[in-house]
Design a protein around this motif. Structure first.
Motif, PDB file in Angstrom:
ATOM      1  N   SER A 187     -24.578  39.951 -34.435  1.00 35.13           N
ATOM      2  CA  SER A 187     -23.515  39.254 -35.119  1.00 35.13           C
ATOM      3  C   SER A 187     -23.349  40.036 -36.566  1.00 35.13           C
ATOM      4  N   GLY A 188     -22.083  40.188 -37.156  1.00 37.34           N
ATOM      5  CA  GLY A 188     -21.927  40.729 -38.375  1.00 37.34           C
ATOM      6  C   GLY A 188     -21.514  42.310 -38.291  1.00 37.34           C
ATOM      7  N   GLY A 233     -19.110  43.544 -36.787  1.00 37.41           N
ATOM      8  CA  GLY A 233     -17.561  44.415 -36.964  1.00 37.41           C
ATOM      9  C   GLY A 233     -16.665  43.833 -35.357  1.00 37.41           C
ATOM     10  N   LYS A 234     -17.308  43.289 -34.715  1.00 40.41           N
ATOM     11  CA  LYS A 234     -16.675  42.995 -33.061  1.00 40.41           C
ATOM     12  C   LYS A 234     -15.636  42.419 -33.288  1.00 40.41           C
ATOM     13  N   SER A 235     -15.577  41.119 -34.089  1.00 42.17           N
ATOM     14  CA  SER A 235     -14.148  40.521 -34.398  1.00 42.17           C
ATOM     15  C   SER A 235     -13.351  41.113 -35.000  1.00 42.17           C
ATOM     16  N   THR A 236     -13.560  41.678 -36.062  1.00 40.92           N
ATOM     17  CA  THR A 236     -12.791  42.640 -36.860  1.00 40.92           C
ATOM     18  C   THR A 236     -12.129  43.706 -36.230  1.00 40.92           C
ATOM     19  N   PHE A 237     -12.944  44.227 -35.232  1.00 41.75           N
ATOM     20  CA  PHE A 237     -12.224  45.319 -34.258  1.00 41.75           C
ATOM     21  C   PHE A 237     -11.092  44.585 -33.545  1.00 41.75           C
ATOM     22  N   ILE A 238     -11.535  43.582 -32.687  1.00 41.15           N
ATOM     23  CA  ILE A 238     -10.611  43.014 -31.907  1.00 41.15           C
ATOM     24  C   ILE A 238      -9.301  42.428 -32.547  1.00 41.15           C
ATOM     25  N   ARG A 239      -9.429  41.954 -33.566  1.00 46.37           N
ATOM     26  CA  ARG A 239      -8.467  41.477 -34.507  1.00 46.37           C
ATOM     27  C   ARG A 239      -7.390  42.463 -34.796  1.00 46.37           C
ATOM     28  N   HIS A 240      -7.839  43.598 -34.932  1.00 47.12           N
ATOM     29  CA  HIS A 240      -6.946  44.771 -35.353  1.00 47.12           C
ATOM     30  C   HIS A 240      -6.076  45.006 -34.373  1.00 47.12           C
ATOM     31  N   LEU A 241      -6.556  45.017 -32.969  1.00 47.75           N
ATOM     32  CA  LEU A 241      -5.540  45.042 -31.999  1.00 47.75           C
ATOM     33  C   LEU A 241      -4.305  44.069 -31.771  1.00 47.75           C
ATOM     34  N   ASN A 242      -4.658  42.872 -32.423  1.00 49.15           N
ATOM     35  CA  ASN A 242      -3.480  41.708 -32.278  1.00 49.15           C
ATOM     36  C   ASN A 242      -2.903  41.684 -33.734  1.00 49.15           C
ATOM     37  N   MET A 243      -3.071  42.822 -34.605  1.00 48.24           N
ATOM     38  CA  MET A 243      -2.482  42.902 -35.929  1.00 48.24           C
ATOM     39  C   MET A 243      -3.009  41.863 -36.782  1.00 48.24           C
ATOM     40  N   LEU A 244      -4.002  41.333 -36.658  1.00 48.60           N
ATOM     41  CA  LEU A 244      -4.562  40.128 -37.636  1.00 48.60           C
ATOM     42  C   LEU A 244      -5.071  40.801 -38.775  1.00 48.60           C
ATOM     43  N   GLU A 245      -5.580  41.952 -38.414  1.00 47.85           N
ATOM     44  CA  GLU A 245      -6.266  42.705 -39.712  1.00 47.85           C
ATOM     45  C   GLU A 245      -5.523  44.169 -39.657  1.00 47.85           C
ATOM     46  N   LYS A 246      -5.336  44.532 -40.703  1.00 44.30           N
ATOM     47  CA  LYS A 246      -4.709  45.906 -40.983  1.00 44.30           C
ATOM     48  C   LYS A 246      -5.868  46.887 -41.469  1.00 44.30           C
ATOM     49  N   VAL A 289     -15.516  40.099 -26.127  1.00 43.10           N
ATOM     50  CA  VAL A 289     -16.544  40.172 -27.099  1.00 43.10           C
ATOM     51  C   VAL A 289     -17.526  38.946 -26.584  1.00 43.10           C
ATOM     52  N   THR A 290     -18.593  39.125 -26.057  1.00 42.15           N
ATOM     53  CA  THR A 290     -19.159  38.202 -25.579  1.00 42.15           C
ATOM     54  C   THR A 290     -20.795  38.389 -25.770  1.00 42.15           C
ATOM     55  N   HIS A 291     -21.649  37.222 -25.765  1.00 39.62           N
ATOM     56  CA  HIS A 291     -22.975  37.292 -25.784  1.00 39.62           C
ATOM     57  C   HIS A 291     -23.820  36.871 -24.455  1.00 39.62           C
ATOM     58  N   GLU A 292     -22.674  36.722 -23.489  1.00 40.96           N
ATOM     59  CA  GLU A 292     -23.256  36.304 -22.051  1.00 40.96           C
ATOM     60  C   GLU A 292     -23.493  37.587 -21.233  1.00 40.96           C
ATOM     61  N   MET A 293     -24.693  38.072 -21.221  1.00 38.77           N
ATOM     62  CA  MET A 293     -24.930  39.338 -20.601  1.00 38.77           C
ATOM     63  C   MET A 293     -24.672  39.491 -19.235  1.00 38.77           C
ATOM     64  N   LYS A 317     -16.818  48.577 -17.966  1.00 39.80           N
ATOM     65  CA  LYS A 317     -17.260  49.316 -19.239  1.00 39.80           C
ATOM     66  C   LYS A 317     -17.782  48.279 -20.316  1.00 39.80           C
ATOM     67  N   VAL A 318     -18.790  48.582 -20.859  1.00 40.83           N
ATOM     68  CA  VAL A 318     -19.449  47.972 -21.805  1.00 40.83           C
ATOM     69  C   VAL A 318     -19.826  48.591 -23.030  1.00 40.83           C
ATOM     70  N   LEU A 319     -19.301  48.017 -24.300  1.00 38.35           N
ATOM     71  CA  LEU A 319     -19.443  48.756 -25.863  1.00 38.35           C
ATOM     72  C   LEU A 319     -20.448  48.009 -26.306  1.00 38.35           C
ATOM     73  N   PHE A 320     -21.399  48.654 -26.949  1.00 34.25           N
ATOM     74  CA  PHE A 320     -22.542  48.192 -27.693  1.00 34.25           C
ATOM     75  C   PHE A 320     -22.176  48.642 -29.234  1.00 34.25           C
ATOM     76  N   PHE A 321     -21.773  47.425 -30.031  1.00 30.81           N
ATOM     77  CA  PHE A 321     -21.357  47.692 -31.579  1.00 30.81           C
ATOM     78  C   PHE A 321     -22.582  47.636 -32.205  1.00 30.81           C
ATOM     79  N   SER A 322     -22.777  48.388 -33.082  1.00 29.63           N
ATOM     80  CA  SER A 322     -23.650  48.257 -34.291  1.00 29.63           C
ATOM     81  C   SER A 322     -23.440  48.845 -35.607  1.00 29.63           C
ATOM     82  N   GLU A 323     -23.439  47.951 -36.595  1.00 30.01           N
ATOM     83  CA  GLU A 323     -23.119  48.630 -38.119  1.00 30.01           C
ATOM     84  C   GLU A 323     -21.932  49.247 -38.084  1.00 30.01           C
ATOM     85  N   GLY A 324     -20.790  48.728 -37.401  1.00 26.35           N
ATOM     86  CA  GLY A 324     -19.426  49.528 -37.574  1.00 26.35           C
ATOM     87  C   GLY A 324     -19.213  50.562 -36.652  1.00 26.35           C
TER      88      GLY A 324
END
Ligand code: ADP
Ligand code: MG
Lengths: 247, 496
Positions: free
Chosen positions: A43-44, A46-59, A199-203, A212-219
């Motif tokens: 957590s922390g 940047g997963k949410s930040t990334f996905i929110r960009h795709l919906n234009m909730l972040e620029k 985005v999930t924690h249910e492995m 396809k699985v993406l592993f995010f770490s430190e941005g």
């Protein structure tokens, strides 16, 4: 310049900072029609930040996001056009508290003139049936359990007939006994060929549903691959550590 | 719980009623000559010359403790209840009061003698000349003597009726609480000054319009052009001459001392007699009904205007806070809120009446609606804004993620929820609004409070008119509260 025939979303060198904190660092990703992509990571990161960009909730600060080959911030392309085509389901459900279940689902298609009232109502009832909540049309969100609310939220997103669905930890706010009912709906959607980023924690769920699985770490996307590659043969040290803690 | 409130209220009002009926322990009169006034509590009307004389009386060693009242009738009431020791006022009003109030008397020794004149705006010498000519004619023709005989000597029944009917108006500013010069009767406002004004209006070929306001507001009203002439028993003083023009004097008067009469114990009236005197006689209840009507009209339309302004302002602020932009409008809204919430509503009402609408002759009810509407709008918008703040931002994001525009989110999601959470505070605001309209008397509107005041000025009796007014306000507020409680219940079914 040209999108591959079956790519829906192309993310190119995306970077984003909040103040001094750089949350996303130069991320690129292609999403193909029918992809089900699971995004995991601590957590922390940047997963949410990334996905929110795709919906234009972040620029973004830098980089580009193409949707069907077009820059989503291109002049003349209204943000709502992109949002209508890309649905989103939130961790906290975010149902409209003042509206009934039926109206929650019908609001966007009717207000944005996608459907007539009666079409929207028929569609809403069909979706309620799909998520197993027929008969709840006139309930208010506060009268429903978390799992039921999240299933309504999925139906609401589906009512716009989106090309892509985004999920930001859809089961993290749920009591354990309700997780299954929501995951089942998402699985059904995956089987129907819906393009999704989750985005999930249910492995186990990620393993069984994603191609396809993406592993995010430190941005950054530290590692990506098929579920087998990520879960059975992880290479990155951080990914190994993450998986061992989570199991 | 709520059901029991009216019972407690009835108990409270009954208790007040019993207290009011019980006039025990009124101290005996100790003022028998003018020199006895030293160190006594003496009532005067604010702005009346008696106030000036009383303040100057006795030098440093024998000062009078001056108690200032905005209405003479309040001073008379305070005197008969033993709250003060004497009242200084002009002799003719004093005689009129004593006809009603048997337990008082006038000292034979006169406090001071003076003359009355009309007041006219400082720069309007043309009007002054005309009015002086009219006054001269009034005396020569003998009309003045006839009026004087009717009101002062009570030896005739002559009344001067106006002949001219014209669109062109002469506006008279007065304070109809000063019999026999000007006072309320069943036929409207009457008195010596009123008949003189009718004569002047005829002379000028205009019809007369009467503006009944507080005494100390008359000079202001005349100078600002809200009225053409002021007749209210004005004594010529050097101080007043600086700000206003005086006509030639038209009456002489003495300031006399009214005290309690130790020989005459006030006879207690039965409740039936009191009710008759205050409400039935000369159809006095009509003052209450007229006042109630105005209070309702002003409250209703001001609330409506307040809601419109409040919604508009809160939308601007909410849009600014969620989407950015609208910087200019948002700044204007913030300035509006700061000014309205930082000043008393009475001052706002007076500013709107005397400054904003100073040159136009606009309906006073409308002025009150605008003033209270603008005032209420500020509070409504802040209440709604906290309602908007209480909505979790997730719902707004969900709306945006579906492609809904800001105005859709506002009208379908944010506003309905903000409105519902704001309802209890909004009710409080409107309850406050109803009660705040009781200051309308300051610009001469007969609202509910002033209706009661007029009866008080006619009957020299405080308890029943005040209690009646209080009970009516209470019923209005209780009615509003229960309506809103019902609305809230209906809205409640769809959440939490
Ligand atoms: N609007 C914001 N303003 C400032 N910092 C933010 C904001 N949104 C997220 N962050 C920060 O960015 C980092 C990544 O957050 P997030 O994308 O929510 O992570 P994840 O979803 O992977 O847990 C966190 O450190 C978070 O505190
Ligand atoms: Mg997150």
């Amino acid at each position: 310049m040209n999108a591959k025939p079956n790519t829906i979303i192309q993310v190119q060198n995306l970077s984003k900072s909040f103040g001094n904190l750089q949350v996303l660092k130069n991320i690129s990703l292609d999403v193909y029609q029918g992809d089900v992509i699971a995004i995991i990571g601590p957590s922390g990161c940047g997963k949410s930040t990334f996905i929110r960009h795709l919906n234009m909730l972040e620029k973004q600060d830098e980089g580009k996001i193409l949707f069907n080959g077009k820059d989503i911030y291109e002049k003349g392309l209204h943000s709502r056009f992109v949002r209508e085509r890309i649905g989103m389901v939130f961790q906290q459900f975010n149902l409209f508290k003042n509206l009934t279940v039926l109206k929650n689902i019908m609001l966007a298609p009717v207000t944005l003139h996608k459907m007539t009232k009666s079409e929207a109502e028929a569609k809403a009832k069909e979706l309620l049936n799909k998520v197993g909540l027929s008969g709840y049309e006139n309930h208010y969100p506060s009268q429903l359990s978390g799992g039921q609310q999240q299933r309504i939220a999925i139906a609401r997103a589906m009512a716009m007939n989106p090309d892509v669905l985004l999920f930001d930890e859809p089961t993290s706010a749920l009591d354990p006994e309700m997780v299954g009912e929501v995951l089942k709906i998402i699985k059904d959607l995956a089987n129907s060929g819906m393009t999704m980023l989750i985005v999930t924690h249910e492995m186990n769920f990620a393993k069984s549903v994603a191609n396809k699985v993406l592993f995010f770490s430190e941005g950054i996307i530290k590692e990506q691959g098929t579920p087998q590659e990520i879960f059975e043969n992880p290479k990155d040290e951080r990914l190994k550590e993450f998986l061992s803690v989570i199991h | 719980m709520f059901k029991k409130i009216p019972i407690w209220a009835i108990l409270f009002f009954s208790f007040a009623f019993i207290l009011g009926c019980n006039d025990n322990a009124i101290p005996a009169n100790k003022v028998f000559a003018v020199k006895d006034l030293a160190h006594k509590k003496v009532g005067v009307q604010i702005g009346n010359t008696a106030d000036i004389y009383a303040s100057d009386f006795g030098g440093d060693t024998a000062k009078i403790q001056v108690e200032r009242y905005s209405k003479l009738t309040d001073a008379i009431q305070a005197l008969s209840q033993g709250k003060i020791d004497a009242v200084l006022c002009d002799d003719q009003p004093a005689k009129a009061f004593l006809r009603q109030n048997q337990s008082l008397k006038i000292l034979d020794e006169v406090f001071v003698e003076e003359t009355y004149a009309g007041v006219i705006a400082k720069n309007n010498t043309a009007l002054l000349d005309t009015v002086n000519m009219a006054l001269k004619n009034l005396k020569i023709s003998g009309t003045y003597d006839s009026i004087f005989n009717t009101y002062i000597n009570r030896s005739s029944d002559f009344h001067y009726t106006q002949k001219v009917k014209s669109e062109n108006k002469l506006i008279l500013s007065t304070n109809a609480q000063f019999p026999p010069y000007e006072f309320h009767s069943a036929n409207g406002i009457e008195g010596i000054d009123i008949e003189i004004a009718r004569y002047i209006a005829d002379y000028m070929n205009r019809s007369l319009e009467i503006q009944d306001i507080e005494f100390d507001a008359i000079i202001n009203s005349v100078n600002s052009g809200k009225a053409d002439i002021g007749l209210a028993g004005f004594t010529i003083t050097e101080e007043r001459k600086k700000s206003i023009l005086f006509t030639t004097p038209y009456a002489e008067s003495k300031i006399v001392v009214i005290v309690r009469d130790n020989n005459k114990i006030s006879k207690t009236e039965s409740i039936g007699e009191l009710l008759h005197k205050n409400f039935i006689k000369e159809a006095r209840w009509k003052f209450i009904v007229e006042g109630l009507g105005n209070t309702l009209i002003i409250s209703f339309f001001a609330a409506f205007l307040g809601i419109c302004i409040g919604i508009g302002v809160s939308f601007v602020r909410f849009a600014h806070e969620t989407m950015g932009g609208m910087k200019f409008l948002n700044t204007i809204c913030k300035i509006y809120l700061a000014i309205i919430r930082g000043t008393p509503v009475l001052v706002q009402l007076l500013i709107i009446y005397y400054i904003v609408f100073s040159s136009v002759n606009v309906n006073k009810i409308l002025v009150a609606v605008i003033a209270f509407g603008i005032n209420s709008g500020a509070y409504v918008s802040e209440i709604l804004r906290s309602g908007f703040k209480a909505i979790d931002p997730g719902q707004i994001e969900a709306g945006r993620s579906l492609g809904l525009r800001f105005r859709h989110i506002l009208s379908h999601i944010a506003f309905p929820q903000a409105f519902k959470t704001s309802l209890p505070s909004m009710t409080n605001e409107f309850i406050t609004l109803i009660k705040e309209t009781s200051i309308c008397g300051y610009i001469g509107i007969t609202d509910l409070t002033r209706g009661g005041d007029i009866i008080r000025s006619l009957t020299y009796e405080a308890m029943l008119p005040l209690l009646a007014v209080a009970v009516i306000y209470f019923i209005l507020v209780a009615g509003l509260s229960s309506c809103v409680a019902r609305l809230e219940k209906r809205l409640k079914k769809n959440e939490r």
